[in-house]
Design an enzyme around this catalytic site. Structure first.
Site, PDB file in Angstrom:
ATOM      1  CD  GLU A 180      -3.147  -0.984   2.093  1.00  0.00           C
ATOM      2  OE1 GLU A 180      -2.956  -0.355   3.135  1.00  0.00           O
ATOM      3  OE2 GLU A 180      -4.235  -1.539   1.827  1.00  0.00           O
ATOM      4  CD  GLU A 375      -3.937  -6.065   2.671  1.00  0.00           C
ATOM      5  OE1 GLU A 375      -4.756  -5.318   3.244  1.00  0.00           O
ATOM      6  OE2 GLU A 375      -2.706  -5.920   2.761  1.00  0.00           O
TER       7      GLU A 375
HETATM    8  C1  BG6 Z   1      -4.400  -2.740   4.781  1.00  0.00           C
HETATM    9  C2  BG6 Z   1      -3.078  -3.260   5.230  1.00  0.00           C
HETATM   10  O1  BG6 Z   1      -4.359  -1.371   4.949  1.00  0.00           O
HETATM   11  O2  BG6 Z   1      -5.535  -3.060   5.463  1.00  0.00           O
HETATM   12  C3  BG6 Z   1      -3.117  -4.298   6.334  1.00  0.00           C
HETATM   13  O3  BG6 Z   1      -2.255  -3.689   4.181  1.00  0.00           O
HETATM   14  C4  BG6 Z   1      -4.247  -3.952   7.267  1.00  0.00           C
HETATM   15  O4  BG6 Z   1      -1.867  -4.342   6.954  1.00  0.00           O
HETATM   16  C5  BG6 Z   1      -5.550  -4.016   6.502  1.00  0.00           C
HETATM   17  O5  BG6 Z   1      -4.288  -4.756   8.409  1.00  0.00           O
HETATM   18  C6  BG6 Z   1      -6.787  -3.762   7.329  1.00  0.00           C
HETATM   19  O6  BG6 Z   1      -6.614  -2.600   8.084  1.00  0.00           O
HETATM   20  P1  BG6 Z   1      -6.814  -2.611   9.662  1.00  0.00           P
HETATM   21  O7  BG6 Z   1      -6.350  -1.315  10.121  1.00  0.00           O
HETATM   22  O8  BG6 Z   1      -8.264  -2.838   9.881  1.00  0.00           O
HETATM   23  O9  BG6 Z   1      -5.967  -3.732  10.147  1.00  0.00           O
END
Ligand code: BG6
Length: 478
Positions: A180, A375
């Site tokens: 990211e 993701e």
């Molecule tokens: C993305 C990241 O921003 O979202 C992860 O690559 C992160 O590392 C995921 O955990 C979800 O965000 P959060 O803050 O809910 O864990």
């Protein structure tokens, strides 16, 4: 087109995604150095994590022990195999390999950990998909060089990349350089600048300029790594990793539309440089207008051209909306507005499955490269019943709706999608808040926000649901 009954292409990489610092724990074991993730305290919904100057014994740092994957990975990978994973995305903690970042020799114990862990995946036919820098870097590089504000860090990163490319050249095919990388567009957030670039702005500094300079060094480091990686193993597929949040105009007023376009350019120019190998002209004009004297050399520009990525890896959780502000420049910290057509999660993330199809088509039209959704997922509070079940139908609904849109993009729109690794396939420490209670997993981990709990793992309802999605190669999703 009737989607039910049709499967995803053969070889589609179904799996799950995590990051080293959010699940491994063992933060000081076997020679590991302190990373930026190790100096971040726990926050809460709406309350930022503190970044401390080294470790303060009075604070709680959730990443230090996380879910203890460092010791429990055989058990966890066995569960991934039971779900039928074909791929497992994680990262290599830079500080296990180079504890301070600037040593001459790597730490053998750290290298061995990933050797063993990758072997465990390969034993079940699960491909490791590896991010080199997922929101962390050696803390020593922050203290000594100011993180990515220094050009010197390019060499340290490239050295780290070279060591792991060589070591795992027969175990890992899919790599990504910076997780990211474009999150730092929100440069007024100290969290974004620190997690992406290890930068703590000093009073009076221009955060926007700092962000652009750091991102430039990272892009050069990425390009150099891509080039070296291909020399080490020409079969490597090395991608970038972009946080994709489509930015819609709130209305069809031309000025709203134009502003949304600039917002997209501002958030996604990173992908342009990764994929095209050169800077978009509008951004060079912006540097000139702002009098940003950027350190961009001719050699850098050459490196960018030589190290274009093989695919676009991206995360997808939500979309944004904007409306005309009377100026053209987009400021992510101030200019977002709520989209009235979309509901938000408990943490305020606007859930938009259709936006995923839009995003896939947008990337496809723009770069003509394979895409990889590395993701996607819903952070939610889960309740575990007395007989250790988690009925997370909300998560199943979220994933089902996103996979359905993804299927349309692949089967109807012809997008070349490599795979889908939903985030936090096992509960882990949230990046933004440090909470355990913001759960994404299909495997429940008995651990609370304060670090207490047995660490036992339990299969949620979504575990069985996703197992079936993989077994049927998505054919039952309509
Ligand atoms: C993305 C990241 O921003 O979202 C992860 O690559 C992160 O590392 C995921 O955990 C979800 O965000 P959060 O803050 O809910 O864990």
């Amino acid at each position: 087109m009737e989607l039910k009954g049709q499967a995803f292409p053969d070889g589609f990489l179904w799996g799950g995604a995590v990051a080293a610092h959010q699940l491994e724990g063992g933060f000081d074991q076997d020679g590991k150095g302190l990373s930026t993730a190790d100096v971040m305290t726990i926050g809460a919904n709406g309350i930022s994590r503190k970044i401390t100057d080294g470790i303060d014994p009075n604070e709680f740092y959730p990443n230090h022990n996380a879910i203890d994957f460092y010791h429990r990975y055989p058990e966890d990978i066995k569960l991934f195999a039971e779900m039928g994973f074909k791929a497992f995305r994680t990262s290599i903690a830079w500080t296990r390999i180079f504890p301070n970042g600037d040593e001459d020799e790597p730490n053998e114990a750290g290298l061995k950990f990933y050797d063993d862990m990758f072997d465990e995946c390969l034993k079940y036919g699960i491909q490791p998909v590896i991010t080199l820098s997922h929101f962390e870097m050696p803390y020593h590089l922050v203290k000594k060089y100011g993180g990515w504000r220094s050009r010197k860090v390019i060499d340290y990163f490239v050295k780290f990349a070279t060591v792991v490319f060589k070591r795992y050249k027969n175990k890992v095919k899919y790599w990504m350089t910076f997780n990211e990388i474009n999150n730092q567009t929100d440069y007024e957030s100290s969290h974004a600048l620190f997690t992406d670039s290890g930068i703590i702005p000093k009073p009076g500094e221009n955060n926007e300029k700092l962000m652009y300079q750091a991102a430039h060094y990272e892009l050069v480091a990425s390009a150099k790594a891509v080039k070296i990686g291909h020399e080490i193993n020409p079969d490597f597929q090395i991608g970038c990793m972009i946080a994709m949040t489509p930015i819609y105009p709130l209305t069809s007023k031309p000025k709203d539309v134009l502003f949304a376009q600039r917002a997209m350019q501002t958030r996604f120019w990173f992908a342009d440089v990764h994929a095209n190998g050169f800077y978009p002209k509008w951004l060079l004009n912006h540097f000139a207008e702002e009098n940003f004297e950027m350190d961009i050399t001719n050699n850098d520009l050459e490196s960018l051209k030589e190290g274009r990525v093989d695919y676009i890896g991206f995360s997808y959780y939500m979309s944004f909306a904007v409306k005309d502000t009377g100026k053209l420049e987009y400021n992510e910290s101030h200019d977002r507005v709520d989209n009235p057509y979309i509901k938000a999660s408990e943490w305020g993330w606007q859930v938009d499955p259709v936006g995923l199809r839009y995003a896939l088509n947008w990337f496809n039209d723009r770069y003509h490269l394979p895409l990889f959704i590395v993701e996607n997922g819903l952070g939610a509070v889960d309740k575990i019943t007395s007989d250790k079940k988690v009925h997370d139908d909300y998560r199943i609904e979220y994933m089902n709706n996103h996979i359905s849109e993804m299927k349309k993009a692949v089967l109807e729109d012809g997008v070349d999608l490599i795979g889908y690794t939903p985030w936090g396939c096992i509960d882990l420490v949230a990046a933004s808040t440090g909470q355990m209670s913001k759960r994404y997993g299909m495997i429940y981990v008995d651990e609370q926000d304060d670090g207490t709990g047995s660490l036992e793992r339990y299969r949620k309802d979504s575990f069985y649901w996703f197992e079936n999605v993989i077994k049927t190669n998505g054919s039952e999703i309509g």
